[in-house]
Write a protein that holds these residues in place. Structure first.
Motif, PDB file in Angstrom:
ATOM      1  N   ASN A   5       6.320 -33.704  27.060  1.00 63.38           N
ATOM      2  CA  ASN A   5       5.617 -34.188  28.241  1.00 63.38           C
ATOM      3  C   ASN A   5       5.107 -33.023  29.092  1.00 63.38           C
ATOM      4  O   ASN A   5       5.235 -33.019  30.313  1.00 63.38           O
ATOM      5  CB  ASN A   5       6.508 -35.136  29.051  1.00 63.38           C
ATOM      6  N   GLY A   6       4.570 -31.981  28.413  1.00 66.44           N
ATOM      7  CA  GLY A   6       4.001 -30.831  29.106  1.00 66.44           C
ATOM      8  C   GLY A   6       5.022 -29.773  29.500  1.00 66.44           C
ATOM      9  O   GLY A   6       4.659 -28.735  30.037  1.00 66.44           O
ATOM     10  N   GLU A   7       6.306 -30.008  29.242  1.00 67.96           N
ATOM     11  CA  GLU A   7       7.356 -29.057  29.611  1.00 67.96           C
ATOM     12  C   GLU A   7       7.815 -28.294  28.364  1.00 67.96           C
ATOM     13  O   GLU A   7       8.160 -28.900  27.346  1.00 67.96           O
ATOM     14  CB  GLU A   7       8.548 -29.801  30.217  1.00 67.96           C
ATOM     15  N   ILE A   8       7.812 -26.964  28.454  1.00 68.28           N
ATOM     16  CA  ILE A   8       8.250 -26.125  27.337  1.00 68.28           C
ATOM     17  C   ILE A   8       9.767 -26.030  27.368  1.00 68.28           C
ATOM     18  O   ILE A   8      10.362 -25.724  28.409  1.00 68.28           O
ATOM     19  CB  ILE A   8       7.628 -24.714  27.429  1.00 68.28           C
ATOM     20  N   LYS A   9      10.377 -26.301  26.198  1.00 68.62           N
ATOM     21  CA  LYS A   9      11.831 -26.256  26.109  1.00 68.62           C
ATOM     22  C   LYS A   9      12.234 -25.362  24.949  1.00 68.62           C
ATOM     23  O   LYS A   9      11.602 -25.372  23.894  1.00 68.62           O
ATOM     24  CB  LYS A   9      12.402 -27.659  25.884  1.00 68.62           C
ATOM     25  N   ILE A  10      13.305 -24.600  25.165  1.00 68.33           N
ATOM     26  CA  ILE A  10      13.868 -23.755  24.111  1.00 68.33           C
ATOM     27  C   ILE A  10      15.364 -24.074  24.044  1.00 68.33           C
ATOM     28  O   ILE A  10      16.060 -23.998  25.064  1.00 68.33           O
ATOM     29  CB  ILE A  10      13.669 -22.257  24.372  1.00 68.33           C
ATOM     30  N   ALA A  11      15.819 -24.448  22.848  1.00 71.59           N
ATOM     31  CA  ALA A  11      17.222 -24.759  22.664  1.00 71.59           C
ATOM     32  C   ALA A  11      17.748 -24.005  21.461  1.00 71.59           C
ATOM     33  O   ALA A  11      17.073 -23.906  20.437  1.00 71.59           O
ATOM     34  CB  ALA A  11      17.411 -26.270  22.473  1.00 71.59           C
ATOM     35  N   LYS A  12      18.976 -23.480  21.598  1.00 72.06           N
ATOM     36  CA  LYS A  12      19.614 -22.791  20.488  1.00 72.06           C
ATOM     37  C   LYS A  12      19.993 -23.835  19.444  1.00 72.06           C
ATOM     38  O   LYS A  12      20.490 -24.915  19.778  1.00 72.06           O
ATOM     39  CB  LYS A  12      20.859 -22.051  20.988  1.00 72.06           C
ATOM     40  N   GLU A  13      19.720 -23.512  18.193  1.00 71.76           N
ATOM     41  CA  GLU A  13      19.986 -24.445  17.101  1.00 71.76           C
ATOM     42  C   GLU A  13      21.471 -24.850  17.129  1.00 71.76           C
ATOM     43  O   GLU A  13      22.360 -24.016  17.276  1.00 71.76           O
ATOM     44  CB  GLU A  13      19.650 -23.796  15.760  1.00 71.76           C
ATOM     45  N   GLY A  14      21.707 -26.142  17.002  1.00 69.95           N
ATOM     46  CA  GLY A  14      23.060 -26.662  16.998  1.00 69.95           C
ATOM     47  C   GLY A  14      23.588 -26.998  18.382  1.00 69.95           C
ATOM     48  O   GLY A  14      24.672 -27.541  18.520  1.00 69.95           O
ATOM     49  N   GLU A  15      22.838 -26.681  19.432  1.00 65.21           N
ATOM     50  CA  GLU A  15      23.287 -26.964  20.793  1.00 65.21           C
ATOM     51  C   GLU A  15      22.472 -28.095  21.438  1.00 65.21           C
ATOM     52  O   GLU A  15      22.509 -28.269  22.630  1.00 65.21           O
ATOM     53  CB  GLU A  15      23.226 -25.698  21.656  1.00 65.21           C
ATOM     54  N   GLY A  16      21.677 -28.815  20.608  1.00 68.59           N
ATOM     55  CA  GLY A  16      20.915 -29.978  21.040  1.00 68.59           C
ATOM     56  C   GLY A  16      20.004 -29.698  22.138  1.00 68.59           C
ATOM     57  O   GLY A  16      19.372 -30.278  22.842  1.00 68.59           O
ATOM     58  N   ASP A  47      16.182 -14.890  16.984  1.00 71.22           N
ATOM     59  CA  ASP A  47      16.493 -13.796  17.897  1.00 71.22           C
ATOM     60  C   ASP A  47      16.621 -12.517  17.070  1.00 71.22           C
ATOM     61  O   ASP A  47      17.439 -12.437  16.148  1.00 71.22           O
ATOM     62  CB  ASP A  47      17.794 -14.104  18.645  1.00 71.22           C
ATOM     63  N   ALA A  48      15.818 -11.504  17.394  1.00 74.86           N
ATOM     64  CA  ALA A  48      15.790 -10.263  16.614  1.00 74.86           C
ATOM     65  C   ALA A  48      17.102  -9.490  16.712  1.00 74.86           C
ATOM     66  O   ALA A  48      17.431  -8.729  15.806  1.00 74.86           O
ATOM     67  CB  ALA A  48      14.633  -9.383  17.082  1.00 74.86           C
ATOM     68  N   THR A  49      17.863  -9.696  17.758  1.00 71.72           N
ATOM     69  CA  THR A  49      19.113  -8.951  17.941  1.00 71.72           C
ATOM     70  C   THR A  49      20.311  -9.686  17.355  1.00 71.72           C
ATOM     71  O   THR A  49      21.077  -9.133  16.580  1.00 71.72           O
ATOM     72  CB  THR A  49      19.369  -8.683  19.444  1.00 71.72           C
ATOM     73  N   THR A  50      20.448 -10.961  17.713  1.00 72.71           N
ATOM     74  CA  THR A  50      21.641 -11.718  17.302  1.00 72.71           C
ATOM     75  C   THR A  50      21.445 -12.517  16.021  1.00 72.71           C
ATOM     76  O   THR A  50      22.407 -12.921  15.395  1.00 72.71           O
ATOM     77  CB  THR A  50      22.072 -12.691  18.405  1.00 72.71           C
ATOM     78  N   GLY A  51      20.192 -12.785  15.670  1.00 78.51           N
ATOM     79  CA  GLY A  51      19.926 -13.606  14.485  1.00 78.51           C
ATOM     80  C   GLY A  51      20.015 -15.095  14.761  1.00 78.51           C
ATOM     81  O   GLY A  51      19.828 -15.900  13.863  1.00 78.51           O
ATOM     82  N   ALA A  52      20.342 -15.476  16.006  1.00 74.63           N
ATOM     83  CA  ALA A  52      20.429 -16.893  16.360  1.00 74.63           C
ATOM     84  C   ALA A  52      19.050 -17.540  16.234  1.00 74.63           C
ATOM     85  O   ALA A  52      18.024 -16.915  16.491  1.00 74.63           O
ATOM     86  CB  ALA A  52      20.958 -17.042  17.788  1.00 74.63           C
ATOM     87  N   ILE A  53      19.049 -18.801  15.844  1.00 82.03           N
ATOM     88  CA  ILE A  53      17.814 -19.569  15.680  1.00 82.03           C
ATOM     89  C   ILE A  53      17.614 -20.457  16.912  1.00 82.03           C
ATOM     90  O   ILE A  53      18.536 -21.140  17.366  1.00 82.03           O
ATOM     91  CB  ILE A  53      17.866 -20.441  14.406  1.00 82.03           C
ATOM     92  N   TYR A  54      16.410 -20.456  17.432  1.00 82.16           N
ATOM     93  CA  TYR A  54      16.052 -21.277  18.587  1.00 82.16           C
ATOM     94  C   TYR A  54      14.898 -22.199  18.208  1.00 82.16           C
ATOM     95  O   TYR A  54      14.070 -21.864  17.361  1.00 82.16           O
ATOM     96  CB  TYR A  54      15.635 -20.399  19.777  1.00 82.16           C
ATOM     97  N   LEU A  55      14.866 -23.363  18.835  1.00 82.44           N
ATOM     98  CA  LEU A  55      13.820 -24.340  18.592  1.00 82.44           C
ATOM     99  C   LEU A  55      12.967 -24.451  19.853  1.00 82.44           C
ATOM    100  O   LEU A  55      13.476 -24.750  20.936  1.00 82.44           O
ATOM    101  CB  LEU A  55      14.428 -25.694  18.246  1.00 82.44           C
ATOM    102  N   LEU A  56      11.686 -24.176  19.711  1.00 86.25           N
ATOM    103  CA  LEU A  56      10.734 -24.261  20.822  1.00 86.25           C
ATOM    104  C   LEU A  56       9.992 -25.580  20.689  1.00 86.25           C
ATOM    105  O   LEU A  56       9.431 -25.878  19.638  1.00 86.25           O
ATOM    106  CB  LEU A  56       9.744 -23.094  20.760  1.00 86.25           C
TER     107      LEU A  56
END
Length: 108
Positions: free
Chosen positions: A97-108, A84-93
Motif C-alpha cells: 500500500n505504498g509503504e516500503i517494508k524490510i523484514a529479516k527472513e524468518g521473522e515475518g 546482508d554483505a556482512t552477516t549473510g542474513a537474508i532480508y525481504l523487501l
C-alpha cells in the motif's frame, strides 16, 4: 586475430578540382578489404559467424545460459530478497500500500 592499422597521409601534388584538392593539401585515403583483390575473401574465410542462442542451440551464449536468461521474470516484482554483505542474513523487501517494508527472513 591481430588487426594492423596503418594510417598514411598523402599530399596532393597538384590541384585536382574533381577531388576538391589544391596542391599541397594533406589528406588520408580511406580504403577497405574489398579494395585489395582477394583480401575480402581471405578475411571472410577467417571470420567466425554465430547464430542466435536458443533454448536448445548455443550461439553467443550456451543453450543453458539462454534458458536461465529466459526464465528471469522481467515484470514488476512483488518482493525482492537481499543478502546482508556482512552477516549473510537474508532480508525481504516488499511494498505494501505504498509503504516500503524490510523484514529479516524468518521473522515475518
Amino acid at each position: 586475430m591481430i588487426v594492423i592499422t596503418k594510417i598514411v597521409q598523402l599530399v596532393a601534388a597538384a590541384d585536382d578540382t574533381d577531388m576538391g584538392l589544391n596542391a599541397g593539401d594533406k589528406y588520408y585515403p580511406r580504403t577497405g578489404a574489398d579494395c585489395v583483390i582477394g583480401l575480402d575473401e581471405k578475411i571472410a574465410g577467417g571470420q567466425k559467424t554465430y547464430t542466435e542462442a536458443t533454448n536448445n542451440t548455443a550461439g553467443l551464449m550456451s543453450a543453458a545460459d539462454k534458458q536461465k536468461l529466459d526464465s528471469i521474470d522481467t515484470g514488476p516484482l512483488s518482493s525482492v530478497q537481499l543478502k546482508d554483505a556482512t552477516t549473510g542474513a537474508i532480508y525481504l523487501l516488499t511494498v505494501d500500500n505504498g509503504e516500503i517494508k524490510i523484514a529479516k527472513e524468518g521473522e515475518g
